[in-house]
Design a protein around this motif. Structure first.
Motif, PDB file in Angstrom:
ATOM      1  N   PRO A 367       0.690  -1.215   0.183  1.00  0.00           N
ATOM      2  CA  PRO A 367       0.281   0.070   0.160  1.00  0.00           C
ATOM      3  C   PRO A 367       0.818   0.791  -0.095  1.00  0.00           C
ATOM      4  CG  PRO A 367       0.356  -1.922   2.380  1.00  0.00           C
ATOM      5  CD  PRO A 367       0.896  -2.435   1.556  1.00  0.00           C
ATOM      6  N   PRO A 368       0.384   2.416  -0.691  1.00  0.00           N
ATOM      7  CA  PRO A 368       1.161   3.718  -0.259  1.00  0.00           C
ATOM      8  C   PRO A 368       1.530   4.384   0.951  1.00  0.00           C
ATOM      9  CG  PRO A 368      -0.670   4.522  -2.002  1.00  0.00           C
ATOM     10  CD  PRO A 368      -1.346   2.765  -0.988  1.00  0.00           C
ATOM     11  N   ILE A 369       2.762   4.578   1.008  1.00  0.00           N
ATOM     12  CA  ILE A 369       3.266   4.366   2.803  1.00  0.00           C
ATOM     13  C   ILE A 369       3.559   5.757   2.720  1.00  0.00           C
ATOM     14  CG2 ILE A 369       5.102   3.692   4.219  1.00  0.00           C
ATOM     15  CD1 ILE A 369       5.525   0.874   3.259  1.00  0.00           C
ATOM     16  N   PRO A 370       3.469   6.438   3.579  1.00  0.00           N
ATOM     17  CA  PRO A 370       3.561   7.796   3.996  1.00  0.00           C
ATOM     18  C   PRO A 370       5.108   8.218   4.605  1.00  0.00           C
ATOM     19  CG  PRO A 370       1.162   7.843   5.039  1.00  0.00           C
ATOM     20  CD  PRO A 370       1.915   6.395   4.489  1.00  0.00           C
ATOM     21  N   PRO A 371       5.537   9.715   4.039  1.00  0.00           N
ATOM     22  CA  PRO A 371       7.427   9.403   4.343  1.00  0.00           C
ATOM     23  C   PRO A 371       7.401   9.318   5.326  1.00  0.00           C
ATOM     24  CG  PRO A 371       6.640  11.123   3.158  1.00  0.00           C
ATOM     25  CD  PRO A 371       5.198  10.192   2.711  1.00  0.00           C
ATOM     26  N   ILE A 498       2.312  22.345  -3.053  1.00  0.00           N
ATOM     27  CA  ILE A 498       1.477  23.978  -3.124  1.00  0.00           C
ATOM     28  C   ILE A 498       2.053  23.389  -4.640  1.00  0.00           C
ATOM     29  CG2 ILE A 498       1.416  25.742  -3.251  1.00  0.00           C
ATOM     30  CD1 ILE A 498       0.989  25.528   0.467  1.00  0.00           C
ATOM     31  N   LEU A 499       3.267  23.778  -5.224  1.00  0.00           N
ATOM     32  CA  LEU A 499       3.447  23.725  -6.767  1.00  0.00           C
ATOM     33  C   LEU A 499       3.189  23.294  -7.390  1.00  0.00           C
ATOM     34  CD1 LEU A 499       7.677  24.982  -5.754  1.00  0.00           C
ATOM     35  CD2 LEU A 499       5.795  26.272  -6.584  1.00  0.00           C
ATOM     36  N   THR A 500       2.654  21.683  -6.605  1.00  0.00           N
ATOM     37  CA  THR A 500       2.478  20.794  -7.720  1.00  0.00           C
ATOM     38  C   THR A 500       0.660  20.287  -7.961  1.00  0.00           C
ATOM     39  OG1 THR A 500       3.341  19.051  -6.383  1.00  0.00           O
ATOM     40  CG2 THR A 500       4.759  18.991  -8.249  1.00  0.00           C
ATOM     41  N   SER A 501       0.466  21.692  -6.991  1.00  0.00           N
ATOM     42  CA  SER A 501      -1.189  21.470  -7.501  1.00  0.00           C
ATOM     43  C   SER A 501      -1.823  21.528  -8.474  1.00  0.00           C
ATOM     44  CB  SER A 501      -1.389  21.699  -5.791  1.00  0.00           C
ATOM     45  OG  SER A 501      -1.573  23.066  -6.246  1.00  0.00           O
ATOM     46  N   GLU A 502      -3.168  21.018  -8.784  1.00  0.00           N
ATOM     47  CA  GLU A 502      -3.395  21.346 -10.056  1.00  0.00           C
ATOM     48  C   GLU A 502      -4.434  22.588 -10.061  1.00  0.00           C
ATOM     49  OE1 GLU A 502      -5.537  18.590 -11.619  1.00  0.00           O
ATOM     50  OE2 GLU A 502      -3.665  17.858 -13.037  1.00  0.00           O
ATOM     51  N   ILE A 571      -7.005  26.354  -1.609  1.00  0.00           N
ATOM     52  CA  ILE A 571      -5.507  25.269  -0.799  1.00  0.00           C
ATOM     53  C   ILE A 571      -5.813  24.644  -0.049  1.00  0.00           C
ATOM     54  CG2 ILE A 571      -3.285  26.156  -0.141  1.00  0.00           C
ATOM     55  CD1 ILE A 571      -3.344  28.466  -0.734  1.00  0.00           C
ATOM     56  N   GLY A 572      -6.924  23.816   1.171  1.00  0.00           N
ATOM     57  CA  GLY A 572      -7.130  23.450   1.797  1.00  0.00           C
ATOM     58  C   GLY A 572      -8.059  21.993   0.887  1.00  0.00           C
ATOM     59  N   ASP A 577      -5.586  15.787   0.529  1.00  0.00           N
ATOM     60  CA  ASP A 577      -5.797  14.182   0.147  1.00  0.00           C
ATOM     61  C   ASP A 577      -3.655  13.905   0.373  1.00  0.00           C
ATOM     62  OD1 ASP A 577      -7.874  12.751  -0.680  1.00  0.00           O
ATOM     63  OD2 ASP A 577      -6.720  12.916  -2.258  1.00  0.00           O
ATOM     64  N   THR A 578      -3.046  14.842   1.433  1.00  0.00           N
ATOM     65  CA  THR A 578      -1.724  15.108   2.000  1.00  0.00           C
ATOM     66  C   THR A 578      -2.250  15.468   3.839  1.00  0.00           C
ATOM     67  OG1 THR A 578      -1.137  18.007   1.674  1.00  0.00           O
ATOM     68  CG2 THR A 578      -1.595  16.665  -0.250  1.00  0.00           C
ATOM     69  N   PRO A 579      -0.587  15.375   4.368  1.00  0.00           N
ATOM     70  CA  PRO A 579      -1.523  16.009   5.513  1.00  0.00           C
ATOM     71  C   PRO A 579      -1.033  17.203   5.782  1.00  0.00           C
ATOM     72  CG  PRO A 579       0.571  14.650   5.636  1.00  0.00           C
ATOM     73  CD  PRO A 579      -0.042  14.995   4.306  1.00  0.00           C
ATOM     74  N   PHE A 580      -1.036  18.056   5.065  1.00  0.00           N
ATOM     75  CA  PHE A 580      -1.854  19.099   5.018  1.00  0.00           C
ATOM     76  C   PHE A 580      -3.229  20.935   5.042  1.00  0.00           C
ATOM     77  CE2 PHE A 580       2.921  19.174   4.034  1.00  0.00           C
ATOM     78  CZ  PHE A 580       3.420  19.039   4.904  1.00  0.00           C
ATOM     79  N   GLY A 581      -3.439  18.790   4.370  1.00  0.00           N
ATOM     80  CA  GLY A 581      -5.255  20.083   3.777  1.00  0.00           C
ATOM     81  C   GLY A 581      -5.913  19.795   4.585  1.00  0.00           C
ATOM     82  N   ASP A 582      -6.939  20.644   4.175  1.00  0.00           N
ATOM     83  CA  ASP A 582      -8.330  20.592   5.455  1.00  0.00           C
ATOM     84  C   ASP A 582      -9.513  21.378   3.910  1.00  0.00           C
ATOM     85  OD1 ASP A 582      -9.921  20.717   7.171  1.00  0.00           O
ATOM     86  OD2 ASP A 582     -10.356  22.707   7.078  1.00  0.00           O
ATOM     87  N   ARG A 583     -10.761  20.843   4.904  1.00  0.00           N
ATOM     88  CA  ARG A 583     -11.864  21.131   3.380  1.00  0.00           C
ATOM     89  C   ARG A 583     -12.495  22.358   3.937  1.00  0.00           C
ATOM     90  NH1 ARG A 583     -14.241  18.542  -0.131  1.00  0.00           N
ATOM     91  NH2 ARG A 583     -13.551  16.102   0.671  1.00  0.00           N
TER      92      ARG A 583
END
Length: 636
Positions: A367-371, A498-502, A571-572, A577-583
Motif C-alpha cells: 500500500p502507499p506508505i507516507p514519508p 502547493i507548487l505541484t497542485s493543479e 488550497i485546503g 489528500d496530504t497531511p496539510f489539507g483541510d476542506r
C-alpha cells in the motif's frame, strides 16, 4: 535458488556442543521447576508448620501488607477503581472485576491447585469438622484480599505489565522474558515482580543459549551465506538489514528504536521461503514470532497484548483493505519509538496500549506508505531468483539457531551503544538526519553484534579490523535511499505540494499546475491573450494563480515571490489528500511554512511604502499570507 553448502556449522564437534547446550538449558529449567514445586499443605483441619487452622494472625504469620498469611500462594498487586489485581497460582494477572464479582468459584480459580491453603487459612468450621466436609469462609477471604490490594496501592496493567520479549532493568541491564521464565544475568529465574514491573507467566518461548557462543559456533555467518542465495536489489546491504532485523526482533522492548522491514517482490522471488510458515526466518525465531496474514490493528493488539515479540504480516497488499493496512503500518510506526496508544475499552474507559515490537511486512503490491512511516522502515526489494537448484537452502540445527543468536545479543548488550554511535556517525557523514541514523544504524549495529567483527571480515563486509566502516556511508547516501524520498522537512514538503497542485481552471484545454504556470512565465511562454508585453504576461500569470488562491509579486528578473494565504478553502481542498489539507480551509500548511528559513519564507512583504505587511490582495480579497522567495527556494 542456489544450493548452499552448510557443512561448516554441522561438524561432529559442533553437533556435540549443540547437544551440550540443549542439555544445559534443560538442566536450568529443571532447577526452576523444582523451585516452583507445589507447597505441601496440611489436610483440612490440621495445623501447618505448627500453626492451627485460621490462627495465622494471632501467631504473627502476616505478610508485608498486614492482611494475608506470609506463605499465601496468591499475591496482591494493587487496585484500579473497582478492579483488584492479584498474581494467581499460575503466575498470571488475575482481575477481580474481569468476569463479575469475586465469588467462590472465582476464588477457587485464583487459588487453583492450592485450595487446601484456603481451608487452612480461612476455615469455615471447627477443625474436627473440616476433615469430613472442608470449606472456607469466602467473605473473609474476599475481605483480606481486597484489603491487601489496598495496602499495595494504585496499580495499572498498562503501566507495569511486561510480557514476553527483551526489556531493560532499572540499571540499563538486559532481562529477557522467555514466557515461562526470566533470563537475568545468565540464569533462569521465576516470572514475577522485578524493579516495579510485573512479568506474568506466558507460553514458553526459547531462552538464550546456556553458555557463551564462540565465533566458530556462531550461526549468523552461515545465515548470512544462506541469505546471499536470494536475489536482493541491494545485495549484501539488504542481507545485513535482514540480519539486523533479527536482532531488533529479538531485543524489541529493550531498544530505544525498533525499525521494521518490508519485503517487496513478485511471485517467485522467494518471499514464502524467507518469511513463510516454514520459511528461513520462522525457523530462526520459532514461537517468538507472531506470523499472520490480513491482520487488523485490533486483532494484533489482542494477540500481542503486553508482549514485545516480532510480528510478521504476509500479503499486506495495496489493492484491498487500504484503511486496515494503513492502520497496521501506523502501528509499526508507533512501535518504533514505543508511543503509547489510547484505545476505547469497556465501560467507556480508555485503554492504553504501548506496542514495542518490530514488524516484518511482505507483499507484491504494498500500500502507499507516507514519508513519515517510511523513515521507520527499510524496504527490501526481492528480484527474480537466479535458480541453479530446485532445493531451497536449509539452516543446520535450526532449533538451536535462535537461542544461540539471542545469547550473542545478550552477551553483546554492553557494547551495543558504542556500535550504535559508530554507525550513527558514519550515516551522519552520509547526509542522514537523526531518523535515518536510527533506522539504518540500528539494523547495522545489531547485524554487527550478531555476526561479530571477525565474521564480517571473513564475509568481506566492512568491519572494525578492516578499518572500512566508512563504506556504509558510501553505500547508503541519504539522497540515494528510496525509503527517504519525500521525507524532507515538512515546510519543504508543503511548498512542493502547493507548487505541484493543479489550478482549478483550464488553460488551452488543460489544467496546469502552479509550477507549470510559473515556469511558463519565466521561459517567456506566458502571454496576455490581448497581445500585451511582459508586464501583461506577469498580470496574466497572477490572474491564473488567483484561481488557486495564490498571489504573485516581484519579477522574473529580480525574483518571484509566491504569496500563500494562511487560510484558504481552495488550497485546503488542493492539499486534501496530504497531511496539510483541510476542506474548511484551515489546514496545517501555514504552521509548516513558518518553520522554514527566514530567507526562503518571509512573514511580510513591502507594500510599496517601505513598510512590511502580511496582508495582501489576492483575487479581489485581502488575506494574511506567508511569502515564498522562489529564487531562494530554488524552485525556478
Amino acid at each position: 535458488m542456489q544450493e548452499q553448502d552448510n557443512t561448516q556449522d554441522g561438524g561432529q564437534n559442533g553437533g556435540a556442543k549443540r547437544v551440550g547446550g540443549l542439555i544445559a538449558a534443560a538442566g536450568q529449567r529443571a532447577k526452576l521447576e523444582a523451585k516452583r514445586r507445589d507447597a505441601v499443605y496440611p489436610l483440612p483441619g490440621q495445623p501447618w508448620n505448627g500453626i492451627p487452622p485460621g490462627e495465622w494472625p494471632e501467631k504473627g504469620e502476616i505478610d508485608d501488607t498486614g492482611f494475608l498469611p506470609k506463605a499465601c500462594p496468591v499475591r496482591p498487586l494493587g487496585y484500579e477503581g473497582e478492579a483488584f489485581y492479584f498474581v494467581d497460582t499460575m503466575g498470571q494477572v488475575f482481575n477481580s472485576a474481569a468476569a463479575g464479582r469475586l465469588g467462590v468459584e472465582r476464588m477457587q480459580i485464583l487459588f487453583a491447585g492450592h485450595e487446601d491453603f484456603l481451608y487452612w487459612a480461612w476455615p469455615a468450621k471447627e477443625p474436627k469438622k473440616m476433615a469430613a466436609d472442608p470449606g472456607f469462609k469466602s467473605e473473609r477471604v474476599r475481605r483480606d484480599l481486597f484489603a491487601a490490594c489496598r495496602a499495595r496501592g494504585a496499580w495499572s496493567m498498562s503501566d507495569t505489565v511486561r510480557g514476553r520479549g527483551a526489556w531493560r532493568d532499572d540499571q540499563g541491564g538486559l532481562m529477557i522474558h522467555c514466557g515461562d521464565a526470566m533470563w537475568i544475568e545468565g540464569q533462569l529465574e521465576d516470572t514475577g515482580e522485578y524493579d516495579g514491573y510485573f512479568y506474568p507467566r506466558r507460553p514458553a518461548s526459547f531462552t538464550p543459549w546456556a553458555e557463551p557462543v564462540q565465533q566458530k559456533d556462531n550461526p549468523a555467518t552461515t545465515l548470512f551465506e544462506i541469505l546471499r542465495t536470494w536475489n536482493f536489489a541491494r545485495g549484501d546491504v539488504d542481507v545485513m538489514f535482514l540480519i539486523g532485523w533479527l536482532g531488533v526482533a529479538m531485543l524489541g522492548g529493550a531498544l530505544d528504536w525498533r525499525p521494521s522491514i518490508f519485503m517487496v517482490g513478485d511471485a517467485g522471488t522467494g518471499k514464502s521461503e524467507l518469511f513463510g510458515k516454514n520459511g528461513l526466518i520462522r525457523s530462526v525465531l520459532g514461537k517468538m514470532m507472531v506470523a499472520t496474514t490480513n491482520a487488523s490493528e485490533a486483532g494484533l493488539y489482542q494477540l500481542v497484548g503486553h508482549d514485545s515479540v516480532p510480528i510478521a504480516i504476509d500479503e499486506l497488499e495495496g489493492e484491498d483493505g487500504q484503511d486496515q493496512a494503513q492502520k497496521v503500518i501506523k502501528m509499526a510506526r508507533d512501535a518504533a519509538s514505543g508511543s503509547v496508544r489510547i484505545r476505547g475499552g469497556q465501560n467507556h474507559k480508555g485503554v492504553e496500549f504501548q506496542a514495542q515490537s518490530s514488524f516484518a511486512f511482505s507483499g507484491i503490491n504494498p500500500p502507499p506508505i507516507p514519508p513519515a512511516n517510511l523513515t521507520r522502515l527499510v524496504i527490501v526489494e526481492m528480484m527474480p531468483l537466479k535458480v541453479t537448484s530446485n532445493k531451497a537452502p536449509t539452516l543446520p540445527a535450526a532449533e538451536t539457531v535462535g537461542p544461540r543468536l539471542l545469547r550473542i545479543l545478550a552477551d553483546g548488550w554492553g557494547d551495543l551503544d558504542y556500535k550504535l554511535d559508530q554507525y550513527y556517525a558514519v550515516l551522519r557523514e552520509a547526509g542522514h538526519n537523526s531518523r535515518g541514523q536510527k533506522t539504518y544504524g540500528t539494523f547495522l549495529a545489531l547485524a554487527h553484534t550478531l555476526i561479530g567483527d571477525d565474521g564480517l571480515h571473513a564475509l568481506g563486509m566492512p568491519s572494525e579490523q578492516g578499518g572500512d566502516l566508512h563504506r556504509w556511508g558510501e553505500w547508503l547516501q541519504a539522497e540515494a535511499m528510496p525509503e527517504l524520498e519525500g521525507a524532507g522537512e515538512t515546510w519543504r514538503q508543503a511548498i512542493d505540494l502547493i507548487l505541484t497542485s493543479e489550478i482549478d481552471a483550464y488553460s488551452g484545454g488543460v489544467r496546469n499546475t502552479v509550477s507549470e504556470v510559473l515556469d511558463d512565465l519565466k521561459q517567456g511562454r506566458s502571454s496576455d491573450p490581448m497581445g500585451g508585453g511582459p508586464a501583461s504576461a506577469f498580470e496574466e500569470t497572477r490572474r491564473k494563480l488567483g484561481h488557486a488562491d495564490l498571489g504573485l509579486y516581484g519579477s522574473v528578473k529580480s525574483g518571484l515571490i509566491l504569496a500563500i494565504p494562511n487560510s484558504s478553502k481552495k488550497i485546503g481542498r488542493a492539499l486534501l489528500d496530504t497531511p496539510f489539507g483541510d476542506r474548511g480551509g484551515n489546514g496545517s500548511w501555514k504552521w509548516a511554512l513558518r518553520r522554514a528559513p527566514s530567507h526562503i519564507v518571509k512573514r511580510g512583504i513591502d507594500d510599496g511604502s517601505g513598510r512590511e505587511d502580511n496582508r495582501v490582495t489576492i483575487a479581489g480579497r485581502q488575506v494574511r499570507c506567508l511569502f515564498v522567495d522562489l529564487k531562494a527556494y530554488g524552485a525556478l
